[in-house]
Design a protein around this motif. Structure first.
Motif, PDB file in Angstrom:
ATOM      1  N   MET A   1      -0.468  -6.808  55.103  1.00  0.00           N
ATOM      2  CA  MET A   1      -0.546  -5.876  54.464  1.00  0.00           C
ATOM      3  C   MET A   1       0.445  -4.789  54.783  1.00  0.00           C
ATOM      4  O   MET A   1       0.942  -4.798  55.842  1.00  0.00           O
ATOM      5  CB  MET A   1      -1.989  -5.111  54.877  1.00  0.00           C
ATOM      6  CG  MET A   1      -3.227  -6.224  54.515  1.00  0.00           C
ATOM      7  SD  MET A   1      -4.532  -5.385  55.205  1.00  0.00           S
ATOM      8  CE  MET A   1      -4.845  -4.015  54.217  1.00  0.00           C
ATOM      9  N   LEU A   2       0.634  -4.067  53.570  1.00  0.00           N
ATOM     10  CA  LEU A   2       1.750  -2.990  53.607  1.00  0.00           C
ATOM     11  C   LEU A   2       1.239  -1.888  54.488  1.00  0.00           C
ATOM     12  O   LEU A   2       0.026  -1.434  54.067  1.00  0.00           O
ATOM     13  CB  LEU A   2       2.352  -2.710  52.178  1.00  0.00           C
ATOM     14  CG  LEU A   2       2.854  -3.726  51.401  1.00  0.00           C
ATOM     15  CD1 LEU A   2       3.062  -3.237  50.201  1.00  0.00           C
ATOM     16  CD2 LEU A   2       4.227  -4.393  52.055  1.00  0.00           C
ATOM     17  N   PRO A   3       1.900  -0.991  55.021  1.00  0.00           N
ATOM     18  CA  PRO A   3       1.618   0.288  55.741  1.00  0.00           C
ATOM     19  C   PRO A   3       1.303   1.137  54.428  1.00  0.00           C
ATOM     20  O   PRO A   3       1.817   1.249  53.214  1.00  0.00           O
ATOM     21  CB  PRO A   3       2.689   0.680  56.521  1.00  0.00           C
ATOM     22  CG  PRO A   3       3.821   0.064  55.690  1.00  0.00           C
ATOM     23  CD  PRO A   3       3.199  -1.323  55.167  1.00  0.00           C
ATOM     24  N   ASP A   4       0.238   2.288  54.850  1.00  0.00           N
ATOM     25  CA  ASP A   4       0.081   3.399  53.992  1.00  0.00           C
ATOM     26  C   ASP A   4       1.368   4.227  53.421  1.00  0.00           C
ATOM     27  O   ASP A   4       2.427   4.206  54.358  1.00  0.00           O
ATOM     28  CB  ASP A   4      -0.886   4.362  54.589  1.00  0.00           C
ATOM     29  CG  ASP A   4      -2.340   3.776  54.512  1.00  0.00           C
ATOM     30  OD1 ASP A   4      -2.418   2.914  54.010  1.00  0.00           O
ATOM     31  OD2 ASP A   4      -2.995   4.706  55.184  1.00  0.00           O
ATOM     32  N   THR A   5       1.422   4.496  52.116  1.00  0.00           N
ATOM     33  CA  THR A   5       2.692   5.496  51.563  1.00  0.00           C
ATOM     34  C   THR A   5       2.190   6.757  51.932  1.00  0.00           C
ATOM     35  O   THR A   5       1.181   6.980  51.702  1.00  0.00           O
ATOM     36  CB  THR A   5       2.705   5.211  50.258  1.00  0.00           C
ATOM     37  OG1 THR A   5       2.851   3.806  50.059  1.00  0.00           O
ATOM     38  CG2 THR A   5       3.915   6.060  49.733  1.00  0.00           C
ATOM     39  N   PRO A   6       3.035   7.432  52.749  1.00  0.00           N
ATOM     40  CA  PRO A   6       2.942   8.929  53.165  1.00  0.00           C
ATOM     41  C   PRO A   6       2.423   9.657  51.796  1.00  0.00           C
ATOM     42  O   PRO A   6       3.277   9.522  50.650  1.00  0.00           O
ATOM     43  CB  PRO A   6       4.090   9.422  53.646  1.00  0.00           C
ATOM     44  CG  PRO A   6       4.837   8.221  54.312  1.00  0.00           C
ATOM     45  CD  PRO A   6       4.564   7.221  53.092  1.00  0.00           C
ATOM     46  N   GLY A   7       1.462  10.697  51.853  1.00  0.00           N
ATOM     47  CA  GLY A   7       1.265  11.550  50.647  1.00  0.00           C
ATOM     48  C   GLY A   7      -0.011  11.515  50.278  1.00  0.00           C
ATOM     49  O   GLY A   7      -0.328  12.213  49.410  1.00  0.00           O
ATOM     50  N   LYS A   8      -0.849  10.576  50.524  1.00  0.00           N
ATOM     51  CA  LYS A   8      -2.159  10.348  50.313  1.00  0.00           C
ATOM     52  C   LYS A   8      -2.964  11.538  50.923  1.00  0.00           C
ATOM     53  O   LYS A   8      -3.010  11.798  51.976  1.00  0.00           O
ATOM     54  CB  LYS A   8      -2.873   9.232  50.890  1.00  0.00           C
ATOM     55  CG  LYS A   8      -2.428   7.937  50.139  1.00  0.00           C
ATOM     56  CD  LYS A   8      -3.447   6.885  50.261  1.00  0.00           C
ATOM     57  CE  LYS A   8      -3.370   6.147  51.535  1.00  0.00           C
ATOM     58  NZ  LYS A   8      -3.959   5.018  51.765  1.00  0.00           N
ATOM     59  N   PRO A   9      -3.940  12.303  50.136  1.00  0.00           N
ATOM     60  CA  PRO A   9      -4.578  13.277  50.568  1.00  0.00           C
ATOM     61  C   PRO A   9      -5.573  12.910  51.693  1.00  0.00           C
ATOM     62  O   PRO A   9      -6.038  11.866  51.402  1.00  0.00           O
ATOM     63  CB  PRO A   9      -5.344  14.041  49.291  1.00  0.00           C
ATOM     64  CG  PRO A   9      -5.283  12.793  48.307  1.00  0.00           C
ATOM     65  CD  PRO A   9      -4.039  12.151  48.591  1.00  0.00           C
ATOM     66  N   ALA A  10      -6.004  13.881  52.609  1.00  0.00           N
ATOM     67  CA  ALA A  10      -6.959  13.567  53.389  1.00  0.00           C
ATOM     68  C   ALA A  10      -8.515  13.425  52.708  1.00  0.00           C
ATOM     69  O   ALA A  10      -8.807  14.226  51.612  1.00  0.00           O
ATOM     70  CB  ALA A  10      -7.226  14.744  54.329  1.00  0.00           C
ATOM     71  N   PRO A  11      -9.178  12.672  53.183  1.00  0.00           N
ATOM     72  CA  PRO A  11     -10.631  12.347  52.521  1.00  0.00           C
ATOM     73  C   PRO A  11     -11.454  13.536  52.684  1.00  0.00           C
ATOM     74  O   PRO A  11     -11.382  14.586  53.567  1.00  0.00           O
ATOM     75  CB  PRO A  11     -11.427  11.416  53.207  1.00  0.00           C
ATOM     76  CG  PRO A  11     -10.041  10.466  54.008  1.00  0.00           C
ATOM     77  CD  PRO A  11      -9.073  11.504  54.157  1.00  0.00           C
TER      78      PRO A  11
END
Length: 377
Positions: A1-11
């Motif tokens: 699996m790929l790591p998260d891409t920076p920039g996703k908003p917090a839940p």
């Protein structure tokens, strides 16, 4: 699996719907301030918006304090996206990054172009979080049965699959050629081209690649299921358990038919509403309990969908009433305030999972529906 891409908003947090609505609104207000300052600051700003701001009767850096202030901006015109130089859309603060160009619309004439760096990855990773793993298992391989070429979907679906640990198999599909066939009235050629696309999908599904999940469009899903039925089998018998579906209009009647006649209880269908400008508005699988209504929720705070009065785009319609879809995109790569979409629908209230307004019954905007050509996909 790929790591998260920076920039996703917090839940969004909160134990009650009311608390989650308040927290989502606060998150949106803060996000608006951040994005507007980014796009209009001399150091990081987008050349298009820095030039456009010279004609504004307000100062975006001082006068935009939250979501309600978005109304100070003029309505976005899609003609601004046609033609170049496309570099005018790249923020100064990201000019040294690697960029893609995705096209949207443009079945005739100059297409609308959008520059993209990481947005498609972030959008589809957020969408990934909405998919039930029982039906979209991690590590599963995918089939991408949809438009290819300079369109976002090819790379985006492939990233979604890789992010979840799988390998994506793709077909060739040129929607511009499809539209030309329709406009010329060459319906026999249109059917042949659709068969050509389904042939490619069948080859992949029967090649032993263990395809468990897929993206496809409503028309292609219908055509694929018919082909499988003619051969005495079904998607479930082919191993598919999860379908991410989008691209064109989906009615409650159509999705009920697909679930009851073709997919059965062991396949999950995830309807989406989206485009190259917005990202993906997600919906839970429609059920008989809700009369198969499909309600989409935009990926706030990165995009906001409003349902506005047909005659006054500054006015929201009451819940349950019909209006035009108004889109605002808010990312560091791309800022689109108040864009009247080519769609209409009904305004839906927030829910616990998505504590902001949604839209159901999405269909072509009635004033331009006759001009809209929907082809093989």
């Amino acid at each position: 699996m790929l790591p998260d891409t920076p920039g996703k908003p917090a839940p969004v947090t909160g134990t009650t719907l009311e608390e989650r609505i308040r927290n989502a609104q606060a998150q949106l207000d803060a996000h608006v301030r951040e994005i507007v300052r980014w796009h209009f600051s001399p150091e990081t700003g987008t050349p298009f918006w820095l030039e456009k701001a010279k004609a504004f009767d307000f100062d975006p850096l001082k006068d935009i304090q939250g979501w309600e202030d978005i109304k100070k901006f003029p309505f976005f015109e899609d003609e601004w996206l046609r033609g170049g130089p496309v570099e005018r859309w790249i923020p100064k603060g990201m000019k040294d990054r690697a960029w893609y160009v995705f096209e949207t619309g443009g079945t005739t004439g100059i297409p609308k172009s959008r520059v993209v760096c990481d947005d498609f990855r972030i959008d589809y990773e957020m969408f990934s979080d909405t998919l039930p793993e029982k039906y979209f298992p991690k590590g599963a391989n995918w089939l991408m049965l949809g438009p290819s070429g300079p369109r976002r979907l090819r790379l985006a679906v492939e990233h979604l699959c890789q992010y979840r640990g799988g390998i994506c198999f793709c077909i060739d599909l040129d929607p511009r050629w499809v539209v030309k066939l329709i406009k010329k009235g060459w319906m026999e050629h249109l059917r042949a081209y659709q068969d050509h696309c389904i042939d490619q999908a069948m080859t992949i599904l029967t090649a032993g690649h263990n395809i468990r999940c897929m993206f496809t469009t409503p028309k292609l899903l219908d055509a694929l299921c018919k082909r499988l039925e003619e051969q005495g089998t079904t998607l479930r018998q082919m191993g598919v358990t999860g379908i991410f579906c989008g691209g064109t209009e989906m009615t409650s009647q159509w999705i009920r038919f697909m679930i009851e006649e073709y997919l059965g209880p062991d396949i999950y269908i995830a309807p989406t509403y989206g485009n190259t400008l917005m990202g993906l508005a997600a919906a839970d699988m429609p059920t008989a309990k809700d009369k198969y209504k499909i309600t989409y929720y935009a990926p706030q705070p990165r995009a906001v969908v409003e349902v506005v009065d047909f005659k006054d785009y500054n006015k929201l319609v009451p819940y349950g009433q019909s209006g035009r879809v108004l889109l605002t995109t808010l990312t560091k790569e791309f800022f689109v305030p108040r864009f009247p979409e080519r769609d209409e629908g009904e305004r839906e209230p927030p829910c616990f999972k998505y504590p902001w307004d949604g839209v159901s019954g999405v269909r072509p905007f009635h004033e331009i529906a006759a001009q809209t050509t929907v082809g093989v996909y």
